[in-house]
Design a protein around this motif. Structure first.
Motif, PDB file in Angstrom:
ATOM      1  N   ALA A 319      88.058-119.975  49.442  1.00 15.56           N
ATOM      2  CA  ALA A 319      87.604-121.311  49.819  1.00 15.56           C
ATOM      3  C   ALA A 319      88.768-122.279  49.689  1.00 15.56           C
ATOM      4  O   ALA A 319      89.430-122.335  48.641  1.00 15.56           O
ATOM      5  CB  ALA A 319      86.441-121.761  48.936  1.00 15.56           C
ATOM      6  N   ARG A 323      87.144-124.961  54.280  1.00 12.94           N
ATOM      7  CA  ARG A 323      86.464-123.791  54.844  1.00 12.94           C
ATOM      8  C   ARG A 323      86.395-122.691  53.801  1.00 12.94           C
ATOM      9  O   ARG A 323      87.184-122.666  52.841  1.00 12.94           O
ATOM     10  CB  ARG A 323      87.180-123.279  56.103  1.00 12.94           C
ATOM     11  CG  ARG A 323      87.411-124.326  57.173  1.00 12.94           C
ATOM     12  CD  ARG A 323      87.852-123.712  58.473  1.00 12.94           C
ATOM     13  NE  ARG A 323      86.771-122.992  59.134  1.00 12.94           N
ATOM     14  CZ  ARG A 323      85.842-123.581  59.892  1.00 12.94           C
ATOM     15  NH1 ARG A 323      85.845-124.888  60.072  1.00 12.94           N
ATOM     16  NH2 ARG A 323      84.911-122.865  60.478  1.00 12.94           N
ATOM     17  N   ARG A 325      86.277-118.417  53.719  1.00 15.49           N
ATOM     18  CA  ARG A 325      86.489-117.235  54.566  1.00 15.49           C
ATOM     19  C   ARG A 325      86.077-115.991  53.797  1.00 15.49           C
ATOM     20  O   ARG A 325      86.470-115.821  52.640  1.00 15.49           O
ATOM     21  CB  ARG A 325      87.954-117.151  55.002  1.00 15.49           C
ATOM     22  CG  ARG A 325      88.378-118.329  55.873  1.00 15.49           C
ATOM     23  CD  ARG A 325      89.879-118.400  56.069  1.00 15.49           C
ATOM     24  NE  ARG A 325      90.244-119.537  56.909  1.00 15.49           N
ATOM     25  CZ  ARG A 325      90.387-120.781  56.461  1.00 15.49           C
ATOM     26  NH1 ARG A 325      90.204-121.038  55.166  1.00 15.49           N
ATOM     27  NH2 ARG A 325      90.712-121.750  57.285  1.00 15.49           N
ATOM     28  N   GLY A 360      79.712-121.697  61.708  1.00 12.08           N
ATOM     29  CA  GLY A 360      80.857-120.837  61.460  1.00 12.08           C
ATOM     30  C   GLY A 360      81.072-119.799  62.536  1.00 12.08           C
ATOM     31  O   GLY A 360      80.357-119.747  63.543  1.00 12.08           O
ATOM     32  N   ASP A 377      83.962-117.097  58.905  1.00  7.69           N
ATOM     33  CA  ASP A 377      84.673-118.327  58.598  1.00  7.69           C
ATOM     34  C   ASP A 377      83.676-119.466  58.720  1.00  7.69           C
ATOM     35  O   ASP A 377      83.161-119.736  59.803  1.00  7.69           O
ATOM     36  CB  ASP A 377      85.834-118.504  59.577  1.00  7.69           C
ATOM     37  CG  ASP A 377      86.750-119.662  59.191  1.00  7.69           C
ATOM     38  OD1 ASP A 377      86.252-120.632  58.625  1.00  7.69           O
ATOM     39  OD2 ASP A 377      87.958-119.590  59.495  1.00  7.69           O
ATOM     40  N   LEU A 378      83.374-120.130  57.574  1.00  9.66           N
ATOM     41  CA  LEU A 378      82.351-121.169  57.564  1.00  9.66           C
ATOM     42  C   LEU A 378      82.936-122.480  57.046  1.00  9.66           C
ATOM     43  O   LEU A 378      83.776-122.490  56.154  1.00  9.66           O
ATOM     44  CB  LEU A 378      81.177-120.784  56.652  1.00  9.66           C
ATOM     45  CG  LEU A 378      80.407-119.524  56.970  1.00  9.66           C
ATOM     46  CD1 LEU A 378      80.917-118.377  56.128  1.00  9.66           C
ATOM     47  CD2 LEU A 378      78.926-119.718  56.713  1.00  9.66           C
ATOM     48  N   PRO A 379      82.478-123.601  57.615  1.00 11.47           N
ATOM     49  CA  PRO A 379      82.882-124.900  57.062  1.00 11.47           C
ATOM     50  C   PRO A 379      82.166-125.175  55.757  1.00 11.47           C
ATOM     51  O   PRO A 379      80.981-124.863  55.601  1.00 11.47           O
ATOM     52  CB  PRO A 379      82.470-125.887  58.153  1.00 11.47           C
ATOM     53  CG  PRO A 379      81.333-125.218  58.854  1.00 11.47           C
ATOM     54  CD  PRO A 379      81.632-123.741  58.798  1.00 11.47           C
ATOM     55  N   GLU A 383      80.393-130.037  60.125  1.00  7.57           N
ATOM     56  CA  GLU A 383      81.416-130.614  60.977  1.00  7.57           C
ATOM     57  C   GLU A 383      80.809-131.685  61.872  1.00  7.57           C
ATOM     58  O   GLU A 383      79.708-131.517  62.390  1.00  7.57           O
ATOM     59  CB  GLU A 383      82.068-129.528  61.832  1.00  7.57           C
ATOM     60  CG  GLU A 383      82.794-128.473  60.991  1.00  7.57           C
ATOM     61  CD  GLU A 383      83.449-127.417  61.835  1.00  7.57           C
ATOM     62  OE1 GLU A 383      83.150-127.384  63.056  1.00  7.57           O
ATOM     63  OE2 GLU A 383      84.251-126.625  61.309  1.00  7.57           O
TER      64      GLU A 383
END
Length: 384
Positions: A319, A323, A325, A360, A377-379, A383
């Protein structure tokens, strides 16, 4: 219509064996009659090759078979060569190939296309019977030229109906899996977000009750905060109520992501060892942490279930930069995963759904050589 490549492989091998058997039968017939089979082989082999391609490209195969049959019949007519026939002037291999193409056309193409191609194939076969010189050893047909195409059309239609039923069942299972994941995610978001919004409302109410200095400021500001929080809470509750249309127990979000990830990586018995690497440079919101935990749990479970000969599973969670991952990979051999395995078998669908709902990106697939990898891959925050 999307083709089932695994199903096509199962279909092609028996067909290839049947075509080879028919070619041997044609060769044996030619030897028995003292006939040079070099005249029949080129056309027979091309038609058989087209029959094997029919399950993937039925229109091309159907038109190609007609063209090859007519062209080779003209060559035989000009050369004055009579080929021993099994039915309707066609050799045994050609009969099998034409029937296989009819089955594939009826199974894989639209009704209008299938009707046109089947008609074209039958007209081509009739033309072959007229164009080719008749061999004196040709057997009595006994109506097989009519019966066999009908059987092929019926077989193709039965397979078409079966394929449509399986496609509907597959879509239903995928939709049900997506719905379960959406409901679970809605419940998790409710448990997390509703708690914070509710706290905001309570704090605003308390501030109004205890504010001493500048009594006019809380009166102006805090009612706005309270009203906004109450409206947001009400809207979210309505959304969750609409999504929660199935029974089930609420899912508790993780309170300590690192501890929960370590618990998911614990190896017991003969299970494949998991090497866990976690770098949390930024705090992970509870809703995102729940999805991260589920990704690792599902990926590790799939690797232990499907990775044959895997020595190690590697799970990495990082993190930072707004983001988080997730990467889970193994070094085993992966056979085709079963379409149905109890409640599982659609874990990838659920993981992809979770990640996409949070904005993501998700990828999963085989690694070069050996192994399987899951990437997400997530915010950390929504967003804009």
């Amino acid at each position: 219509m999307k083709l089932d490549w695994r199903g096509l492989t199962i279909w092609d091998w028996p067909l290839a064996g049947l075509l080879a058997l028919a070619l041997l039968l044609d060769g044996a017939t030619a030897s028995e009659l003292g006939y040079d089979d070099r005249w029949e082989l080129p056309g027979f082999l091309v038609v058989c090759a087209l029959a094997l391609l029919a399950s993937r490209w039925p229109v091309v195969a159907g038109v190609g078979v007609v063209v090859v049959l007519l062209a080779w019949s003209v060559v035989l007519r000009l050369a004055g060569v009579a080929v021993p026939a099994a039915a309707g002037g066609l050799g045994a291999a050609e009969v099998v190939a034409v029937l296989a193409v009819i089955v594939a056309v009826v199974r894989r193409t639209s009704r209008s296309t299938a009707a046109g191609l089947v008609g074209l194939l039958l007209l081509g076969c009739l033309a072959v019977g007229v164009l080719r010189p008749e061999h004196p050893g040709a057997p009595q047909e006994l109506g097989w030229s009519v019966v066999l195409p009908v059987v092929a059309v019926v077989a193709g239609w039965v397979l078409r109906v079966r394929d449509a039923r399986q496609a509907r069942e597959l879509r239903a299972v995928v939709v049900a899996t997506q719905l379960r994941e959406r409901v679970a995610l809605a419940r998790e978001l409710h448990d997390v977000v509703a708690h914070h919004i509710g706290g905001m409302v309570v704090q605003a109410q308390a501030a109004q009750a205890v504010a001493l200095p500048d009594p006019g400021a809380p009166a102006r500001v805090l009612p706005v905060i309270e009203r906004a929080g109450a409206e947001a809470l009400s809207a979210m509750q309505r959304m969750v109520a609409m999504l929660q249309d199935v029974d089930g127990d609420p899912v508790t979000p993780p309170t300590d992501l690192l501890a929960d990830l370590r618990a998911a990586a614990v190896t017991s018995g003969d299970a494949t060892a998991v090497r866990l690497a976690v770098e949390l440079g930024e705090p992970v919101p509870a809703a995102v942490a729940t999805t991260v935990l589920r990704l690792v749990q599902e990926s590790v479970t799939n690797a232990r279930r499907y990775a044959v000969g895997a020595r190690e599973i590697t799970a990495t969670v990082r993190a930072g930069d707004g983001r988080v991952r997730v990467q889970v990979r193994d070094d085993g051999r992966h056979a085709d995963r079963p379409r149905r395995s109890g409640g599982g078998g659609y874990g990838l669908v659920g993981m992809r759904e979770r990640v996409q709902l949070l904005g993501g990106r998700f990828e999963a697939g085989r690694l070069p050589g050996a192994g399987w990898q899951v990437l997400a891959d997530l915010p950390l925050r929504p967003e804009p």
